[in-house]
Design an enzyme around this catalytic site. Structure first.
Site, PDB file in Angstrom:
ATOM      1  N   ASP A  81       0.772  -1.137   0.019  1.00  0.00           N
ATOM      2  CA  ASP A  81       0.164  -0.041   0.051  1.00  0.00           C
ATOM      3  C   ASP A  81       0.867   1.264  -0.099  1.00  0.00           C
ATOM      4  O   ASP A  81       1.948   1.301   0.404  1.00  0.00           O
ATOM      5  CB  ASP A  81      -0.854  -0.091   1.280  1.00  0.00           C
ATOM      6  CG  ASP A  81      -2.198   0.840   1.128  1.00  0.00           C
ATOM      7  OD1 ASP A  81      -2.210   1.339  -0.108  1.00  0.00           O
ATOM      8  OD2 ASP A  81      -2.983   0.850   2.010  1.00  0.00           O
ATOM      9  N   GLY A  82       0.332   2.489  -0.452  1.00  0.00           N
ATOM     10  CA  GLY A  82       1.001   3.696  -0.462  1.00  0.00           C
ATOM     11  C   GLY A  82       1.649   4.233  -1.581  1.00  0.00           C
ATOM     12  O   GLY A  82       2.298   5.243  -1.553  1.00  0.00           O
ATOM     13  N   HIS A 123       2.892   3.589  -8.711  1.00  0.00           N
ATOM     14  CA  HIS A 123       2.903   2.125  -9.221  1.00  0.00           C
ATOM     15  C   HIS A 123       4.094   1.487  -9.768  1.00  0.00           C
ATOM     16  O   HIS A 123       4.408   0.470  -9.703  1.00  0.00           O
ATOM     17  CB  HIS A 123       1.664   1.906 -10.233  1.00  0.00           C
ATOM     18  CG  HIS A 123       0.348   2.265  -9.432  1.00  0.00           C
ATOM     19  ND1 HIS A 123      -0.131   1.735  -8.005  1.00  0.00           N
ATOM     20  CD2 HIS A 123      -0.825   3.132  -9.838  1.00  0.00           C
ATOM     21  CE1 HIS A 123      -1.180   2.267  -7.775  1.00  0.00           C
ATOM     22  NE2 HIS A 123      -1.757   3.116  -8.774  1.00  0.00           N
ATOM     23  N   LEU A 130      11.340 -20.264  -4.745  1.00  0.00           N
ATOM     24  CA  LEU A 130      10.376 -19.245  -4.254  1.00  0.00           C
ATOM     25  C   LEU A 130       9.078 -19.536  -5.192  1.00  0.00           C
ATOM     26  O   LEU A 130       9.266 -19.469  -6.368  1.00  0.00           O
ATOM     27  CB  LEU A 130      10.865 -17.856  -4.178  1.00  0.00           C
ATOM     28  CG  LEU A 130       9.869 -16.881  -3.780  1.00  0.00           C
ATOM     29  CD1 LEU A 130       9.569 -16.949  -2.451  1.00  0.00           C
ATOM     30  CD2 LEU A 130      10.513 -15.400  -4.210  1.00  0.00           C
TER      31      LEU A 130
HETATM   32  C1  V0D Z   1       0.941  -1.669  -8.692  1.00  0.00           C
HETATM   33  C2  V0D Z   1       2.617  -2.275  -6.115  1.00  0.00           C
HETATM   34  C3  V0D Z   1       3.883  -6.470 -10.365  1.00  0.00           C
HETATM   35  C4  V0D Z   1       1.162  -2.582  -6.120  1.00  0.00           C
HETATM   36  C5  V0D Z   1       3.399  -2.958  -7.106  1.00  0.00           C
HETATM   37  C6  V0D Z   1      -2.176  -5.533 -12.203  1.00  0.00           C
HETATM   38  C7  V0D Z   1       0.310  -1.858  -7.170  1.00  0.00           C
HETATM   39  C8  V0D Z   1       3.255  -2.549  -8.533  1.00  0.00           C
HETATM   40  C9  V0D Z   1       2.756  -6.997 -10.839  1.00  0.00           C
HETATM   41  C10 V0D Z   1       2.637  -8.206 -11.491  1.00  0.00           C
HETATM   42  C11 V0D Z   1       1.435  -4.080  -9.634  1.00  0.00           C
HETATM   43  C12 V0D Z   1       1.635  -9.057 -11.372  1.00  0.00           C
HETATM   44  C13 V0D Z   1       1.395 -10.415 -11.784  1.00  0.00           C
HETATM   45  C14 V0D Z   1       2.631 -11.013 -12.366  1.00  0.00           C
HETATM   46  C15 V0D Z   1       3.624 -10.168 -12.707  1.00  0.00           C
HETATM   47  C16 V0D Z   1       3.668  -8.795 -12.373  1.00  0.00           C
HETATM   48  C17 V0D Z   1       1.635  -6.280 -10.616  1.00  0.00           C
HETATM   49  C18 V0D Z   1      -0.393  -5.255 -10.549  1.00  0.00           C
HETATM   50  C19 V0D Z   1       0.085  -4.185  -9.782  1.00  0.00           C
HETATM   51  C20 V0D Z   1      -1.776  -5.451 -10.708  1.00  0.00           C
HETATM   52  F1  V0D Z   1       2.570 -12.028 -12.929  1.00  0.00           F
HETATM   53  N1  V0D Z   1       3.535  -5.268  -9.637  1.00  0.00           N
HETATM   54  N2  V0D Z   1       2.229  -5.108  -9.952  1.00  0.00           N
HETATM   55  N3  V0D Z   1       0.350  -6.298 -10.793  1.00  0.00           N
HETATM   56  N4  V0D Z   1       1.943  -2.953  -9.095  1.00  0.00           N
END
Ligand code: V0D
Length: 258
Positions: free
Chosen positions: A38-39, A55, A149
Site C-alpha cells: 500500500d502507499g 505504481h 520461491l
Molecule cells: C501496482 C505495487 C507487479 C502495487 C506493485 C495488475 C500496485 C506494482 C505485478 C505483477 C502492480 C502481477 C502479476 C505478474 C507479474 C507482475 C503487478 C499489478 C500491480 C496489478 F504475473 N507489480 N504489479 N500487478 N503494482
C-alpha cells in the site's frame, strides 16, 4: 549495569544489511510471507507525480523484495497487487495497472527462471484483460517446473468472494455426494480456497500505515503474525523486510519459550 546493556547492544547488533541477512538466516525464516503493498498513490502525491508513477516505482520494489525473499529461503511470497475493489479507480489508472504484469515479466521473467522462482496467481481471471492474463499465464507455464520461491500474485482477489465461492462449491459437492457434510472440516474447506496448494501465511506485512486487512486472505490469516509500517511501498526496501522478520523471530522465540 546500564552501561553493560548498552555495550551488549553495541557489540551484538549487526549493522550492515549483509550481516543482518546472515543473522536472520540463522533463525526461523517464515515459510510464507504475504504483503499488502500500500502507499503507491501517496508516494506519488508527495512528489507531485501522477499516481501511475507510484505504481511503477512500486513494481521495481517487487523485483528487489522477490530477490531478497528468495535469498532468505522464504518458500512463498504472496503480494496483493490488485483487489476486486480496485476496478473503481479512474480508467486510466486501471488501464495502466493492467499493463504492469507485462512490463514486469517482460524484463524480469528470464531472471525469475534463472533464479528458480515459480510464478503463481490467485484471483478472478475472467475479468482481466486478455493481454494481462496471457502474460501471466505464460509466466506461470514457463516457471511451473521451478521449485524455488513461489511468487504468488493476488490479482483481482477478494477474500469474502473467495470464501463464498468455496461455500457454493462445497454445497455442490455435498449434493452430488463427492463429500459428506459430516466429514467437512477446516482442512477440507481450505482445499476449496484459491490457496488450496499453499500453507497459510506466517507473516503479514502491510505498508503505508493502514491497520486493516481490506478483504485480504481472511480465512488464511487466522494464526498469522502481523507487522505494520508507515513506510510507503515504493520506499520499502531490504532493511524493512529484515526488520519485519526480526520482529517475527522475536515473537516466535517468546511463543516457543512459554
Ligand atoms: C501496482 C505495487 C507487479 C502495487 C506493485 C495488475 C500496485 C506494482 C505485478 C505483477 C502492480 C502481477 C502479476 C505478474 C507479474 C507482475 C503487478 C499489478 C500491480 C496489478 F504475473 N507489480 N504489479 N500487478 N503494482
Amino acid at each position: 549495569m546500564f552501561n553493560k546493556i548498552k555495550l551488549w547492544r553495541k557489540t551484538q547488533k549487526p549493522s550492515t544489511l549483509r550481516d543482518r541477512i546472515e543473522q536472520v538466516k540463522k533463525a526461523q525464516i517464515p515459510d510464507h510471507v504475504a504483503i499488502i503493498m500500500d502507499g503507491n498513490g501517496r508516494w506519488a502525491k508527495k512528489r507531485a507525480l501522477p499516481r501511475i508513477a507510484g505504481h511503477h516505482e512500486g513494481m521495481k520494489v517487487v523485483r528487489k523484495i522477490t530477490k531478497l525473499a528468495n535469498e532468505l529461503g522464504i518458500k512463498t511470497l504472496t503480494l496483493y497487487a490488485f483487489s476486486t475493489e480496485n476496478w473503481k479507480r479512474p480508467k486510466n489508472e486501471v488501464d495502466y495497472l493492467m499493463k504492469l504484469p507485462e512490463e514486469f515479466l517482460g524484463s524480469f521473467l528470464p531472471e525469475l527462471i534463472e533464479e528458480n522462482v515459480q510464478v503463481q496467481m490467485m484471483g478472478y481471471k475472467a475479468e482481466l484483460p486478455l493481454h494481462t492474463l496471457n502474460a501471466i499465464e505464460k509466466a506461470i507455464a514457463d516457471t511451473k517446473e521451478n521449485n524455488g520461491l513461489v511468487l504468488n500474485f493476488a490479482l483481482n482477489y477478494g477474500s469474502r468472494a473467495e470464501i463464498l465461492d468455496a461455500v457454493k462449491c462445497v454445497l455442490n459437492d455435498c449434493k452430488s455426494g463427492i463429500i459428506n457434510e459430516n466429514a467437512l472440516d477446516e482442512k477440507t474447506f481450505s482445499s476449496y480456497l484459491m490457496t488450496s496448494e499453499m500453507a497459510d501465511p506466517d507473516l503479514l506485512i502491510r505498508t503505508s500505515g493502514e491497520i486493516r486487512l481490506s478483504n485480504f486472505m481472511l480465512w488464511q490469516l487466522a494464526y498469522t503474525e502481523f507487522w505494520f509500517t508507515d513506510v510507503l511501498w515504493p520506499d520499502f526496501c531490504a532493511e524493512h523486510l529484515i526488520d519485519a522478520i526480526e520482529v517475527f523471530q522475536g515473537r516466535q522465540r517468546r511463543f516457543g519459550g512459554v
